[in-house]
Structure formats: C-alpha cells, structure tokens
Design an enzyme around this catalytic site. Structure first.
Site, short mmCIF file in Angstrom:
data_model
loop_
_atom_site.label_atom_id
_atom_site.label_comp_id
_atom_site.label_asym_id
_atom_site.label_seq_id
_atom_site.Cartn_x
_atom_site.Cartn_y
_atom_site.Cartn_z
N LYS A 79 0.56 -1.07 0.30
CA LYS A 79 0.21 -0.03 0.11
C LYS A 79 0.75 1.38 0.11
CE LYS A 79 -4.26 -2.50 1.99
NZ LYS A 79 -4.92 -2.05 3.56
N ASP A 116 -10.31 1.93 2.39
CA ASP A 116 -10.24 1.20 3.72
C ASP A 116 -11.13 2.26 4.81
OD1 ASP A 116 -8.61 -1.06 2.81
OD2 ASP A 116 -7.02 0.18 3.44
N LEU A 229 -10.25 -4.89 12.49
CA LEU A 229 -10.14 -4.80 11.38
C LEU A 229 -10.00 -5.60 10.45
CD1 LEU A 229 -9.55 -2.20 12.37
CD2 LEU A 229 -8.22 -1.15 10.75
#
Ligand code: ATR
Length: 288
Positions: A79, A116, A229
């Site tokens: 990322k 996200d 998460l």
C-alpha cells in the site's frame, strides 16, 4: 510513450481488467467480492488476484497497465509503494500515506485512493448502527492500518481518539500528524489505566498471529463496541476479548473488507453495489 499509448499498441482485451496485488494473496476474498459486485450490477469485467512482492511491484504494475488493466487494488505489503507510485492522490490517501485503489485516468496517469477508512466507517455506522459522533474511541496500533482510518473517523466528529501502541513513540508521532483534525492523543498500552472508551478498534497486526495487545479489563465503557480490522473464519482473539468484556457488539473486519471493495468498485465503474446480501453470503460461508 504514456501507459495509454502502450495499451493501444498492445493486445487489448475486450473485457475490462482489474486485479488485486499483494503477498500473500492466495486466500484473498477480493476476486469473489468483485465478481459478485459485477454480477449484481451487470458489469462486464475481470478481476484477478496476483502474487506480487514489494521487489516485483514496479514491474508488475507497469505490465498490468500496459496490457490493458483499468484499475488495481493493492494490499499488504504494497500500500505504501502504491502511494508512492500514484501520480495524483485523493485527500484521504494523502493523509493515510497508503493507497489500496489505483485507477488509470484518461490521460494515462494513475490516481491513488484509500478506501479502507470509509469502508470501516460505513460498516460501523450503516451496517451495524454504531454512530461515531461524540464517541470516545480507542485505536490499538500505530501502523499503516491505523493511519488509513483516522481521517474518515475524525470526519464523523467523535469526542476524541486515543491511539495506543506497543512502541509508544509511533503512537505519539501519528497523533501529531493528525492533530489538525481534532482531539487525538498517542500513548502506550499501560497509559490507558482509568480511561474508558465506547468503541475500541484493533488496528494492530496482532490478530494475524493469534495474539492480543495487553488490554486492561476496565477499558470498555458500558454498552461499548469492539471492532477488529482483521477478519478470520474463527473469532479473532480481540473479538473474543470484546465478548468476554460484555461488548454490546464485538465484530471483525469482514464488513469493512466488502465496503472498501464497494467503494473501489464505485470509483472504477461509477456504480455502487449493494453490500448487505454479499456480506451475509460471505458470513454464511465462514468455516466452509
Ligand atoms: P499494518 O500495515 O497492518 O498496520 P504495520 O504497519 O507493520 O502493519 O503495523 C503493525 C501494528 O501492529 C503496529 O502498531 C505494531 O506495534 P509496534 O509499532 O509496536 O510494532 C502492532 N502489533 C503487531 N503485533 C503486536 C502485538 N503482538 N501486540 C501489540 N501490538 C502489535
């Protein structure tokens, strides 16, 4: 020659190509989620998972777009590299210093976004009816996952955010980076004594190794919620901790995964898929 010129000169597939790059990628649910979205919205597209390491990222991304790729998701550990590679960035990607969605623009440049955080906020507020306004929120961890969710959470106007991390300096640095957005403090786990939170978010990577950050028994306010998460077919150690501490809801990140994908799909295709049936389906397949 720009990416689009090279695409014109190379074999062009008639079906729009999308992919997720990452390592490991074998167990990614993203191809399934995007094919369900495509079916539901009657869009013609292909979405593949591709094993790509940090070392091979640059070559893989160049090849993908040269061969007609339209958009890409990037996951662990890519990322930050995707953030560096993007030519232009959304505001939320600028804040998060991480990109999970790349789009090839009409002028051949790559636009980077991070879906996200909005995926998490949508899952919490819409799917689970957990409003964030005026809430006292604790984020566990100060790595990339935490960085990606702070700005969208602050946009919901919580009372305050505390970031607690094993390496205290990282939590403090992160809190300073986002200080302009509101009341955000960083500390170590042992500094949390006497504090209580209505929502605790686990953004550490501890769940991936079956571990749990050191949490005191009094951290969760009455009727508070816990959200990991990470997602897993079995309850994560943090989801179990929430259940054992009387959380009114103790959830993992499957809904966030589907919601961040829906946001990426919308960015690419201009159509927003309905997520509830798909979350329900994936939930029913846990343990299969
Ligand atoms: P990600 O991109 O998934 O956030 P990362 O940037 O490597 O990955 O960050 C991992 C986070 O999980 C860090 O906050 C890390 O704490 P440190 O900064 O002290 O390393 C946290 N973490 C990982 N394993 C942990 C554990 N067993 N207990 C507590 N925190 C843990």
């Amino acid at each position: 020659m720009g990416i689009l010129d090279e695409q014109a000169n190379s074999f062009m597939s008639t079906i729009d190509q999308y992919a997720v790059f990452g390592s490991p990628i074998k167990h990614s649910k993203s191809p399934r989620i995007h094919s369900l979205f495509a079916q539901q919205t009657q869009q013609q597209l292909s979405y593949q998972a591709q094993q790509v390491s940090a070392e091979s990222f640059d070559t893989a991304i160049t090849d993908f777009f040269k061969q007609g790729g339209k958009g890409l998701n990037c996951t662990v550990p890519l990322k930050e590299l995707a953030w560096k590679r993007a030519d232009t960035l959304s505001t939320r990607a600028q804040f998060s210093k991480a990109v999970n969605t790349l789009v090839l623009q009409a002028n051949g440049t790559l636009f980077g976004d991070n879906t996200d955080g909005i995926g998490l906020v949508t899952d919490l507020t819409i799917n689970h009816g957990i409003p964030l306004k005026n809430k006292r929120i604790l984020i566990l961890g100060a790595g990339g996952a935490s960085r990606g969710i702070i700005e969208p959470i602050m946009a919901e106007k919580p009372n305050h955010i505390v970031i607690a991390n094993r390496t205290v300096e990282k939590a403090i640095t992160l809190s300073h980076e986002f200080a302009q957005l509101g009341n955000i403090k960083g500390c170590g786990f042992s500094d949390l004594k006497d504090q209580q939170f209505e929502l605790i978010l686990n953004a550490t990577s501890a769940s991936l190794t079956g571990e749990l950050p050191p949490l005191t028994d009094t951290l969760l306010a009455e009727n508070g919620c816990c959200y990991d998460l990470a997602y897993s077919n079995q309850a994560t150690p943090f989801v179990l901790w929430g259940q054992a501490h009387a959380a009114s809801k103790s959830l993992d990140g499957l809904g966030m995964l589907v919601e961040q994908a829906a946001e990426a799909f919308y960015i690419w295709r201009g159509v927003r898929p309905k997520t509830s049936d798909i979350i329900e389906l994936l939930n029913s397949e846990r343990g299969d």
